[in-house]
Each structure stands twice: as structure tokens, then as C-alpha cells.
Scaffold this motif. Structure first.
Motif, PDB file in Angstrom:
ATOM      1  N   ALA A 173      35.058  85.642 -21.567  1.00 45.55           N
ATOM      2  CA  ALA A 173      35.534  86.682 -21.826  1.00 45.55           C
ATOM      3  C   ALA A 173      36.984  86.361 -22.524  1.00 45.55           C
ATOM      4  N   LEU A 174      37.294  87.292 -23.624  1.00 47.21           N
ATOM      5  CA  LEU A 174      38.566  86.943 -24.427  1.00 47.21           C
ATOM      6  C   LEU A 174      39.456  88.089 -24.128  1.00 47.21           C
ATOM      7  N   SER A 175      40.995  87.684 -24.366  1.00 46.94           N
ATOM      8  CA  SER A 175      42.041  88.817 -24.043  1.00 46.94           C
ATOM      9  C   SER A 175      43.014  88.308 -25.042  1.00 46.94           C
ATOM     10  N   ARG A 176      43.759  89.133 -25.789  1.00 50.30           N
ATOM     11  CA  ARG A 176      44.890  88.702 -26.626  1.00 50.30           C
ATOM     12  C   ARG A 176      46.061  88.760 -25.851  1.00 50.30           C
ATOM     13  N   THR A 177      47.131  87.906 -26.081  1.00 49.91           N
ATOM     14  CA  THR A 177      48.373  87.997 -25.456  1.00 49.91           C
ATOM     15  C   THR A 177      49.483  87.797 -26.571  1.00 49.91           C
ATOM     16  N   GLY A 178      50.067  88.426 -27.250  1.00 50.88           N
ATOM     17  CA  GLY A 178      50.924  88.008 -28.441  1.00 50.88           C
ATOM     18  C   GLY A 178      50.284  87.683 -29.468  1.00 50.88           C
ATOM     19  N   GLY A 212      32.091  81.117  -8.886  1.00 53.47           N
ATOM     20  CA  GLY A 212      32.226  82.401  -9.199  1.00 53.47           C
ATOM     21  C   GLY A 212      31.361  82.661 -10.553  1.00 53.47           C
ATOM     22  N   GLU A 213      31.398  83.871 -10.896  1.00 54.45           N
ATOM     23  CA  GLU A 213      30.257  84.364 -11.775  1.00 54.45           C
ATOM     24  C   GLU A 213      31.156  85.764 -12.419  1.00 54.45           C
ATOM     25  N   ASP A 214      30.510  86.106 -13.555  1.00 58.79           N
ATOM     26  CA  ASP A 214      30.904  87.450 -14.233  1.00 58.79           C
ATOM     27  C   ASP A 214      32.174  87.322 -14.477  1.00 58.79           C
ATOM     28  N   PRO A 215      33.068  86.414 -15.170  1.00 57.06           N
ATOM     29  CA  PRO A 215      34.471  86.580 -15.420  1.00 57.06           C
ATOM     30  C   PRO A 215      34.739  87.536 -16.309  1.00 57.06           C
ATOM     31  N   GLU A 216      35.817  88.459 -16.007  1.00 59.33           N
ATOM     32  CA  GLU A 216      36.613  89.385 -17.026  1.00 59.33           C
ATOM     33  C   GLU A 216      38.185  89.034 -16.974  1.00 59.33           C
ATOM     34  N   ILE A 217      38.939  89.229 -17.983  1.00 59.28           N
ATOM     35  CA  ILE A 217      40.254  89.134 -18.087  1.00 59.28           C
ATOM     36  C   ILE A 217      41.054  90.088 -18.969  1.00 59.28           C
ATOM     37  N   ALA A 218      42.182  90.444 -18.499  1.00 59.38           N
ATOM     38  CA  ALA A 218      43.148  91.189 -19.198  1.00 59.38           C
ATOM     39  C   ALA A 218      44.386  90.635 -19.347  1.00 59.38           C
ATOM     40  N   CYS A 219      45.026  90.542 -20.571  1.00 55.53           N
ATOM     41  CA  CYS A 219      46.311  89.908 -20.783  1.00 55.53           C
ATOM     42  C   CYS A 219      47.514  90.959 -21.194  1.00 55.53           C
ATOM     43  N   ALA A 220      48.651  90.903 -20.588  1.00 55.87           N
ATOM     44  CA  ALA A 220      49.666  91.682 -21.056  1.00 55.87           C
ATOM     45  C   ALA A 220      50.695  90.728 -21.437  1.00 55.87           C
ATOM     46  N   SER A 221      51.912  91.038 -22.002  1.00 50.93           N
ATOM     47  CA  SER A 221      52.916  89.915 -22.627  1.00 50.93           C
ATOM     48  C   SER A 221      53.393  89.042 -21.505  1.00 50.93           C
ATOM     49  N   ALA A 222      53.505  89.494 -20.347  1.00 52.05           N
ATOM     50  CA  ALA A 222      54.103  88.396 -19.300  1.00 52.05           C
ATOM     51  C   ALA A 222      52.856  87.666 -18.318  1.00 52.05           C
ATOM     52  N   CYS A 224      48.399  87.325 -17.624  1.00 50.20           N
ATOM     53  CA  CYS A 224      47.013  88.000 -17.607  1.00 50.20           C
ATOM     54  C   CYS A 224      46.474  88.085 -15.941  1.00 50.20           C
ATOM     55  N   LEU A 225      45.487  88.700 -15.763  1.00 47.42           N
ATOM     56  CA  LEU A 225      44.783  89.062 -14.642  1.00 47.42           C
ATOM     57  C   LEU A 225      43.366  88.615 -14.821  1.00 47.42           C
ATOM     58  N   ALA A 226      42.900  87.599 -14.124  1.00 45.92           N
ATOM     59  CA  ALA A 226      41.517  87.279 -14.218  1.00 45.92           C
ATOM     60  C   ALA A 226      40.651  87.780 -13.038  1.00 45.92           C
ATOM     61  N   VAL A 227      39.520  88.313 -13.184  1.00 51.47           N
ATOM     62  CA  VAL A 227      38.977  88.743 -12.141  1.00 51.47           C
ATOM     63  C   VAL A 227      37.404  88.146 -12.296  1.00 51.47           C
ATOM     64  N   TRP A 228      36.591  88.108 -10.910  1.00 53.13           N
ATOM     65  CA  TRP A 228      35.132  87.504 -11.264  1.00 53.13           C
ATOM     66  C   TRP A 228      34.587  87.800  -9.568  1.00 53.13           C
ATOM     67  N   VAL A 229      33.366  87.432  -9.711  1.00 54.85           N
ATOM     68  CA  VAL A 229      32.492  87.742  -8.315  1.00 54.85           C
ATOM     69  C   VAL A 229      32.139  86.340  -7.744  1.00 54.85           C
ATOM     70  N   ASP A 230      32.453  86.484  -6.604  1.00 58.74           N
ATOM     71  CA  ASP A 230      31.861  85.089  -5.869  1.00 58.74           C
ATOM     72  C   ASP A 230      31.420  85.339  -4.454  1.00 58.74           C
ATOM     73  N   GLY A 231      30.207  85.042  -4.094  1.00 53.58           N
ATOM     74  CA  GLY A 231      29.457  85.605  -2.907  1.00 53.58           C
ATOM     75  C   GLY A 231      29.421  87.083  -2.508  1.00 53.58           C
ATOM     76  N   GLY A 232      29.538  88.007  -3.625  1.00 51.40           N
ATOM     77  CA  GLY A 232      29.385  89.234  -3.247  1.00 51.40           C
ATOM     78  C   GLY A 232      30.740  89.983  -3.204  1.00 51.40           C
ATOM     79  N   ASP A 233      31.869  89.209  -3.376  1.00 52.49           N
ATOM     80  CA  ASP A 233      33.139  89.746  -3.455  1.00 52.49           C
ATOM     81  C   ASP A 233      33.907  89.769  -4.739  1.00 52.49           C
ATOM     82  N   VAL A 234      34.829  90.491  -5.275  1.00 51.03           N
ATOM     83  CA  VAL A 234      35.558  90.482  -6.341  1.00 51.03           C
ATOM     84  C   VAL A 234      36.800  89.650  -6.009  1.00 51.03           C
ATOM     85  N   PHE A 235      36.947  88.493  -6.790  1.00 51.12           N
ATOM     86  CA  PHE A 235      38.128  88.119  -6.722  1.00 51.12           C
ATOM     87  C   PHE A 235      39.181  88.069  -7.728  1.00 51.12           C
TER      88      PHE A 235
END
Length: 394
Positions: A173-178, A212-222, A224-235
Motif C-alpha cells: 500500500a502506498l501513501s503520499r506525504t509532502g 499480519g496481513e492486508d496492510p493499508e496506510i494513510a499519511c498526513a503532513s505530521a 501516517c497511520l498504518a492498519v492491518w489484520v492479525d489473528g482476525g483483529d484490526v491493528f
């Protein structure tokens, strides 16, 4: 995309009523017809249209469109320039002979070659991702080699941790910051991240989580927040980018024993909104939670249901308009899947009424994605016969 060209598609689930031909009007901003497009008024012309920019440089060739019917029959269509773009015409005879649903499928390609990656293709390639800065665009994909495992591929090899040309990396997953990009991906030792510098070159690998698996990411100027699934839970974990690169502690998004899957995340530049599949009600439904300062907003603890439904919901995707959030997902109706969307307030989490995004009642529509251009959101999704799109406000 296929090789050096892309396909644009319009899908029709049912034969249109009336006796007139079907026309598709395409508006092309910033480009004009090139004189090389011969005899544009010739009746029945079936050819490519060449388009150039304001400086007269050849930019795009809009190829002849093809009607593809449900039984695989293909009919070449007439296309002609208009004052604002071009028009594709489907005759009544072609409509009458076609088995529905149908897809209208022109090919668009540049008038110059797209540079290929500087690597030899030795296996299958899949799951491309793209992100852009002012320096250019970066495409990352999964490259499955003849040897065991796979690895991500950039212009040059996207090395495994430690620099070895081996290992197993996927689901980038890719996200832009600056002027930088951040890549989040699954590898054989968990979830990893890399910052990609302003020259579009990957920097050092950082471990984000041990599994973990299924990673996703979003970045702001300050950050990023990374999220993914591990053992049936979102981290989730915060990634610091303001001075160097740092990785915060991984933490469960919600404390729950239910099965969670398919997370997605977006930012409005300050806060974040995470959505996911959740089966706490006994069937899959879409839940969400706002994240501020590295923690779930107190009012959203445990997550909240976005919209009630008579059927299962899955595969949510989210985008921000700079203040609030737009969410789309697929939902099972009486006989087919369709795409539904709504708006979520960043201030208090209130939701608009869920509304249909796809308009193909007799066709399955699945796996949506969404982007916002400052005025409207563009939604794309998979449906019978190809890829469909809608541009509208949610």
C-alpha cells in the motif's frame, strides 16, 4: 491496463429502449484533435483519434471502441470528434444483435512509449499500486519469480530486509506525504514499511509488526497511520515522518473477539478514519472508528456500524474531502451485489443516509474503490463484463 495502453469501459446491464442509436459522449479537457486524424466527417469511420496539447505536441491516441457482448462477440464501433471531445456510436442493429450485458471498450494509449521497469520479467506480476508526487509517479507491484516466494518490484528490485534479493513480500500500500511516499507491505517476518524519497528511491526497511496481513496506510503532513489484520483483529500503528522515520507501538484498534477483515484508512490531513468488515452481528457488516492523536476517539470505542442492511456487507473503502469522509462498500441485495456509500462527519461521527452507487440491478458489482477530487468522488468497482465507474457526490 494491458502493456502500454489502458482500457476505458462502460457497462450496460440491459438493452436500452427506443429506436435511436446509443451514443457515448467523452469530454477531453486540455487536448484538441490532431490533423493526422484523417477525414473526421467520413460516415462509418472506424479509426483512432489522435489528440495533441496546446503546444501541438502529440499526447494521446484514443483507439477505436469495441462493443463486447456477454457471449464474447465483438463489434467495432464508430468514433468521431466533437467540439468538446469525441462521440462513440452504437447502431441499433448492433444493439439488437448483442447479448446483454455489454461493455463498450475503447483503448487509450500515449503517442510515446511508457518506459518499462528495468528488470527482466521471469514470472507473473500482479496487484499494482500507484502514487505520485511532483517528481513523478511510482508504480509498485508484486512480482512472483520462478524461485519460491515473491518480492515487490520498483524501477529496480525492491530488496528484502537486509538488502538480499530474496524473501517474500506482498500486498503493498502506498501513501503520499509532502514530497515523499511511504510504502507499507506484508513480508515473511510481518508488516514492514519504507519511506520513498523525493527522487522516488526506496530507503531503509522498518519493521512495523511481527505478523499480519492486508496492510493499508494513510499519511498526513505530521505522520501516517498504518492498519492491518492479525489473528482476525484490526491493528494500527503510528509512523512518524517529521524528523527521520519512526514506528510507534502496534495496538488493537478495538478490543473484541469478533472476526475483522479488509481494513481501509483515510485522513483529512489531521485525523484518520478506519473502516473494516466485522461479523459481530453474525454476518459481515461495515464498521468504522475515528482515530486522533494515535488513539480511537472515545465516542467510537468498539467501532460503530455505518449503516444497517438486510444482507452482508464487505470490502469497504474510504476517502476524505479534506474535512469529512466518504465510504463505499459492496452489499448483497435480493439477488445481486451492489455498491453503497455514505458520508461520515469527522467532528461527531454522524452519518448520512446510505445510498446506492452502482446502478446495475441485474449485475453483481463488487470490490469498490473511491477517490475525491475536491468536488465529486470517483467510485470504481468490478461488475459483470468489466470494470465500472461512477462520479457523484456522496
Amino acid at each position: 491496463s494491458q502493456g502500454r495502453h489502458v482500457e476505458q469501459r462502460w457497462a450496460l446491464a440491459r438493452r436500452p429502449e427506443g429506436s435511436d442509436p446509443l451514443t457515448v459522449e467523452v469530454e477531453l479537457g486540455g487536448l484538441s484533435l490532431d490533423p493526422r486524424t484523417e477525414n473526421p466527417s467520413r460516415p462509418g469511420a472506424k479509426r483512432s483519434l489522435h489528440l495533441r496539447d496546446a503546444e501541438g505536441r502529440a499526447r494521446v491516441r484514443y483507439g477505436s471502441a469495441t462493443l463486447v457482448a456477454a457471449d464474447g462477440q465483438r463489434t467495432l464501433l464508430r468514433s468521431e470528434p466533437t467540439g468538446r471531445g469525441l462521440r462513440i456510436t452504437v447502431s441499433r442493429a448492433a444493439l439488437a444483435a448483442a447479448e446483454f450485458p455489454i461493455v463498450i471498450d475503447p483503448i487509450i494509449e500515449p503517442e510515446f512509449a511508457i518506459p518499462s521497469a528495468e528488470s527482466e520479467t521471469r514470472g507473473s506480476q500482479r496487484d499494482p499500486q500507484i502514487a505520485a508526487t511532483s517528481a513523478g509517479a511510482l508504480v509498485v507491484w508484486e512480482d512472483v519469480r520462478d524461485e519460491p516466494g515473491s518480492r515487490l518490484q520498483l524501477t529496480a528490485a525492491f530488496d528484502a530486509p537486509g538488502g538480499e534479493q530474496s524473501g517474500d513480500q506482498r500486498d503493498v500500500a502506498l501513501s503520499r506525504t509532502g514530497e515523499h511516499l511511504v510504502a507499507l507491505y506484508e513480508h515473511e517476518a510481518g508488516i514492514g514499511a519504507r519511506r520513498i524519497n523525493s527522487a522516488l528511491e526506496p530507503e531503509d526497511h522498518y519493521d512495523v509488526a511481527a505478523s499480519g496481513e492486508d496492510p493499508e496506510i494513510a499519511c498526513a503532513s505530521a505522520g501516517c497511520l498504518a492498519v492491518w489484520v492479525d489473528g482476525g483483529d484490526v491493528f494500527m500503528a503510528q509512523l512518524g515522518i517529521s524528523s527521520g522515520f519512526s514506528v510507534g507501538d502496534a495496538q488493537a484498534l478495538i478490543a473484541d473477539s469478533v472476526e475483522q477483515a479488509n481494513p481501509a484508512v483515510a485522513t483529512n490531513g489531521r485525523d484518520f478514519f478506519v473502516v473494516w468488515d466485522d461479523d459481530r452481528s453474525g454476518r459481515s457488516a461495515v464498521y468504522g472508528a475515528r482515530v486522533r492523536d494515535g488513539a480511537v476517539v472515545p465516542a467510537d470505542q468498539g467501532g460503530f456500524l455505518l449503516a444497517a442492511s438486510d444482507g452482508p456487507q464487505s470490502y469497504p473503502r474510504v476517502a476524505s474531502d479534506g474535512q469529512d469522509y466518504r465510504v463505499v462498500w459492496d452489499e448483497q441485495g435480493t439477488s445481486t451485489y451492489h455498491i453503497v456509500g455514505l458520508r461520515v462527519s469527522d467532528e461527531d461521527g454522524t452519518r448520512s443516509t446510505a445510498a446506492p452507487v452502482s446502478n446495475y440491478p441485474d449485475v453483481d458489482c463488487r470490490h469498490p474503490d473511491i477517490a475525491f477530487n475536491g468536488e465529486r468522488n470517483l467510485n470504481v468497482f468490478r461488475c459483470a463484463g468489466g470494470v465500472c465507474a461512477s462520479a457523484q457526490r456522496i
